[in-house]
Design a protein around this motif. Structure first.
Motif, PDB file in Angstrom:
ATOM      1  N   HIS A 112       0.822  -1.173   0.008  1.00 49.58           N
ATOM      2  CA  HIS A 112      -0.007  -0.040   0.125  1.00 49.58           C
ATOM      3  C   HIS A 112       0.987   1.465   0.093  1.00 49.58           C
ATOM      4  CE1 HIS A 112      -4.127  -1.634   0.493  1.00 49.58           C
ATOM      5  NE2 HIS A 112      -3.592  -2.538   0.887  1.00 49.58           N
ATOM      6  N   GLY A 113       2.178   1.110  -0.043  1.00 54.40           N
ATOM      7  CA  GLY A 113       2.788   2.171  -0.320  1.00 54.40           C
ATOM      8  C   GLY A 113       3.938   2.383   0.824  1.00 54.40           C
ATOM      9  N   GLY A 114       3.893   1.679   2.057  1.00 51.79           N
ATOM     10  CA  GLY A 114       4.903   1.490   2.986  1.00 51.79           C
ATOM     11  C   GLY A 114       4.742   2.397   4.075  1.00 51.79           C
ATOM     12  N   ILE A 115       5.097   1.952   5.324  1.00 52.89           N
ATOM     13  CA  ILE A 115       4.899   2.447   6.727  1.00 52.89           C
ATOM     14  C   ILE A 115       5.670   3.981   6.633  1.00 52.89           C
ATOM     15  CG2 ILE A 115       6.506   1.439   7.839  1.00 52.89           C
ATOM     16  CD1 ILE A 115       2.775   2.589   9.095  1.00 52.89           C
ATOM     17  N   ASP A 116       6.814   3.912   6.170  1.00 50.52           N
ATOM     18  CA  ASP A 116       7.513   5.107   6.227  1.00 50.52           C
ATOM     19  C   ASP A 116       7.147   6.307   5.518  1.00 50.52           C
ATOM     20  OD1 ASP A 116       9.660   3.802   7.724  1.00 50.52           O
ATOM     21  OD2 ASP A 116      10.801   3.270   5.923  1.00 50.52           O
ATOM     22  N   ALA A 117       6.412   5.867   4.183  1.00 50.42           N
ATOM     23  CA  ALA A 117       5.698   7.023   3.564  1.00 50.42           C
ATOM     24  C   ALA A 117       4.596   7.745   4.134  1.00 50.42           C
ATOM     25  CB  ALA A 117       5.504   6.438   2.207  1.00 50.42           C
ATOM     26  N   TRP A 118       3.631   6.526   4.824  1.00 54.90           N
ATOM     27  CA  TRP A 118       2.412   6.900   5.563  1.00 54.90           C
ATOM     28  C   TRP A 118       2.965   7.792   6.941  1.00 54.90           C
ATOM     29  CZ3 TRP A 118      -2.536   7.247   5.772  1.00 54.90           C
ATOM     30  CH2 TRP A 118      -3.094   7.339   6.935  1.00 54.90           C
ATOM     31  N   LYS A 119       3.838   7.381   7.572  1.00 58.44           N
ATOM     32  CA  LYS A 119       4.310   8.128   8.524  1.00 58.44           C
ATOM     33  C   LYS A 119       4.930   9.734   8.437  1.00 58.44           C
ATOM     34  CE  LYS A 119       4.946   4.539  12.042  1.00 58.44           C
ATOM     35  NZ  LYS A 119       6.070   3.939  13.208  1.00 58.44           N
ATOM     36  N   SER A 120       5.173   9.781   6.987  1.00 60.94           N
ATOM     37  CA  SER A 120       5.809  10.997   6.609  1.00 60.94           C
ATOM     38  C   SER A 120       4.643  12.087   6.438  1.00 60.94           C
ATOM     39  CB  SER A 120       6.753  10.945   5.427  1.00 60.94           C
ATOM     40  OG  SER A 120       5.653  10.752   4.342  1.00 60.94           O
ATOM     41  N   MET A 121       3.319  11.588   6.484  1.00 60.44           N
ATOM     42  CA  MET A 121       2.206  12.513   6.075  1.00 60.44           C
ATOM     43  C   MET A 121       1.577  12.776   7.569  1.00 60.44           C
ATOM     44  SD  MET A 121       2.010  12.337   2.999  1.00 60.44           S
ATOM     45  CE  MET A 121       2.962  11.606   1.776  1.00 60.44           C
ATOM     46  N   LYS A 122       1.149  14.067   7.646  1.00 64.23           N
ATOM     47  CA  LYS A 122       0.835  14.560   8.635  1.00 64.23           C
ATOM     48  C   LYS A 122      -0.662  14.721   8.860  1.00 64.23           C
ATOM     49  CE  LYS A 122       4.912  14.304  10.473  1.00 64.23           C
ATOM     50  NZ  LYS A 122       5.234  13.205  11.385  1.00 64.23           N
ATOM     51  N   SER A 123      -1.282  15.033   7.637  1.00 64.52           N
ATOM     52  CA  SER A 123      -2.908  15.285   7.806  1.00 64.52           C
ATOM     53  C   SER A 123      -3.441  14.536   6.792  1.00 64.52           C
ATOM     54  CB  SER A 123      -3.030  16.654   7.925  1.00 64.52           C
ATOM     55  OG  SER A 123      -2.879  17.292   6.712  1.00 64.52           O
ATOM     56  N   LEU A 124      -4.789  14.240   6.750  1.00 65.46           N
ATOM     57  CA  LEU A 124      -5.557  13.523   5.978  1.00 65.46           C
ATOM     58  C   LEU A 124      -6.990  14.225   5.754  1.00 65.46           C
ATOM     59  CD1 LEU A 124      -6.400  11.240   4.052  1.00 65.46           C
ATOM     60  CD2 LEU A 124      -6.797   9.698   6.112  1.00 65.46           C
ATOM     61  N   SER A 125      -7.552  14.550   4.629  1.00 65.84           N
ATOM     62  CA  SER A 125      -8.812  14.760   4.636  1.00 65.84           C
ATOM     63  C   SER A 125      -9.552  14.131   3.396  1.00 65.84           C
ATOM     64  CB  SER A 125      -9.061  16.419   4.356  1.00 65.84           C
ATOM     65  OG  SER A 125      -8.524  16.659   3.099  1.00 65.84           O
ATOM     66  N   PHE A 126     -10.851  13.934   3.511  1.00 61.23           N
ATOM     67  CA  PHE A 126     -11.561  13.319   2.659  1.00 61.23           C
ATOM     68  C   PHE A 126     -13.354  13.581   2.785  1.00 61.23           C
ATOM     69  CE2 PHE A 126     -11.234  10.170   5.978  1.00 61.23           C
ATOM     70  CZ  PHE A 126     -12.788   9.841   6.156  1.00 61.23           C
ATOM     71  N   THR A 127     -13.896  13.398   1.522  1.00 61.75           N
ATOM     72  CA  THR A 127     -15.299  14.007   1.677  1.00 61.75           C
ATOM     73  C   THR A 127     -16.041  12.752   1.199  1.00 61.75           C
ATOM     74  OG1 THR A 127     -14.692  16.138   0.786  1.00 61.75           O
ATOM     75  CG2 THR A 127     -16.951  15.501   0.347  1.00 61.75           C
ATOM     76  N   GLN A 128     -17.313  12.684   1.865  1.00 60.08           N
ATOM     77  CA  GLN A 128     -18.338  11.838   1.653  1.00 60.08           C
ATOM     78  C   GLN A 128     -19.719  12.482   1.318  1.00 60.08           C
ATOM     79  OE1 GLN A 128     -18.433   7.854   4.185  1.00 60.08           O
ATOM     80  NE2 GLN A 128     -17.228   9.406   5.261  1.00 60.08           N
ATOM     81  N   GLU A 129     -20.159  11.916   0.303  1.00 62.78           N
ATOM     82  CA  GLU A 129     -21.814  12.740   0.118  1.00 62.78           C
ATOM     83  C   GLU A 129     -22.742  11.922   0.634  1.00 62.78           C
ATOM     84  OE1 GLU A 129     -23.936  15.769  -1.745  1.00 62.78           O
ATOM     85  OE2 GLU A 129     -21.713  15.333  -2.490  1.00 62.78           O
ATOM     86  N   LYS A 130     -23.281  12.680   1.482  1.00 61.53           N
ATOM     87  CA  LYS A 130     -24.348  12.256   2.446  1.00 61.53           C
ATOM     88  C   LYS A 130     -25.841  12.816   2.064  1.00 61.53           C
ATOM     89  CE  LYS A 130     -21.736   9.704   4.921  1.00 61.53           C
ATOM     90  NZ  LYS A 130     -21.616   9.599   6.389  1.00 61.53           N
ATOM     91  N   GLU A 131     -26.976  12.255   2.546  1.00 59.25           N
ATOM     92  CA  GLU A 131     -28.299  12.743   2.274  1.00 59.25           C
ATOM     93  C   GLU A 131     -28.346  14.249   2.589  1.00 59.25           C
ATOM     94  OE1 GLU A 131     -31.305  10.474   3.938  1.00 59.25           O
ATOM     95  OE2 GLU A 131     -30.768   8.502   2.941  1.00 59.25           O
TER      96      GLU A 131
END
Length: 269
Positions: free
Chosen positions: A54-73
């Motif tokens: 999935h890209g490696g734990i080192d690459a993941w740990k270098s990231m500091k924030s995550l955002s995503f959007t979901q369409e709800k009713e």
């Protein structure tokens, strides 16, 4: 002659200091390398292969924030999480849920009763599902091989995850991550539900993975589908999949002020 002796002595002292500094730096590098190996060796080999797929734990740990959007009713629901502190904000037209790093809170934006996620558990609910398999590398986790999941003639090996006491709001939770035996990409997640009254806390519920998108070199879900379950196995699709858009991973954490409870908010103990 005296000047020559002085310069010679000074040269010896400078050389000795340089060698000592180099030895200290080398020792620190060895210690850091050993530390990294210890951290890596804390994961079972099969989990390391899944993380690498999935890209490696080192690459993941270098990231500091995550955002995503979901369409709800009710409209768009936007989730923002600081990955190290797990500060969280879920903003939608009807409500806002937050976690300031210590206590969850919520704001009801409607005139009626609040009907959203239980803020005590909901502030990181979809984040946790979305950030699989990387959240399975968090601290305080125990690993064990699980009985494989056999579906349509394919045998998916499983890794069971349990938590040390005091880890998270529900340390009694159990997760089983099943991966493709050839690619090591995650395919299924089994999990118990311990925060909803009237539900068997030991039976595995299921979500199907497999629809992936690449964000900053990391393989993250494009959608996740909930399934029915019986006897710790998935049955049929339970509902339409959760679809994730506008996914952003950043090497910069969001300002902590973003996650602070506003005046209109209510803390949840």
């Amino acid at each position: 002659m005296k000047n020559q002796l002085f310069l010679f002595a000074l040269l010896i002292i400078v050389s000795a200091c340089k060698q000592e500094k180099e030895m200290v730096l080398e020792k620190e590098a060895i210690m850091e390398s050993a530390k990294a190996k210890v951290e890596t060796s804390a994961f079972p080999e099969n989990l390391t292969k899944v993380l690498n797929a999935h890209g490696g734990i080192d690459a993941w740990k270098s990231m500091k924030s995550l955002s995503f959007t979901q369409e709800k009713e009710s409209g768009k629901e936007v989730t923002l999480t600081n990955l190290d502190s797990r500060e969280a904000l879920i903003d939608s037209p009807n409500s806002t849920i937050g976690f300031d790093g210590e206590t969850p809170w919520f704001v009801n934006k409607t005139d009626g009763d609040y009907k959203g996620y239980n803020p005590k558990f909901g502030y990181n609910l979809m984040f946790y599902f979305y950030a699989m398999p990387f959240v399975l590398a968090d601290d305080g986790i125990n690993y064990a091989d699980a009985e494989p999941l056999v579906i349509d003639g394919v045998t998916y090996p499983g890794i069971q995850v349990t938590y040390n006491a005091g880890v998270g709001e529900t340390p009694e939770d159990r997760y089983v991550m099943y991966y493709n035996p050839e690619t090591y990409v995650m395919e299924w997640l089994g999990y118990t539900v311990s925060f909803v009254e009237g539900i068997d806390k030991k039976e595995l519920h299921f979500r199907k993975y497999g629809d992936w998108q690449e964000v900053n070199g990391l393989k993250l879900p494009n959608s996740i589908t909930g399934y029915g379950f019986k006897n710790d196995k998935p049955t049929d699709k339970a509902k339409a999949p959760n679809v994730f858009t506008d996914v952003k991973l950043s090497t910069t954490a969001a300002d902590s002020k973003v996650f602070a409870k506003p005046e209109a908010g209510t803390f949840v103990e």
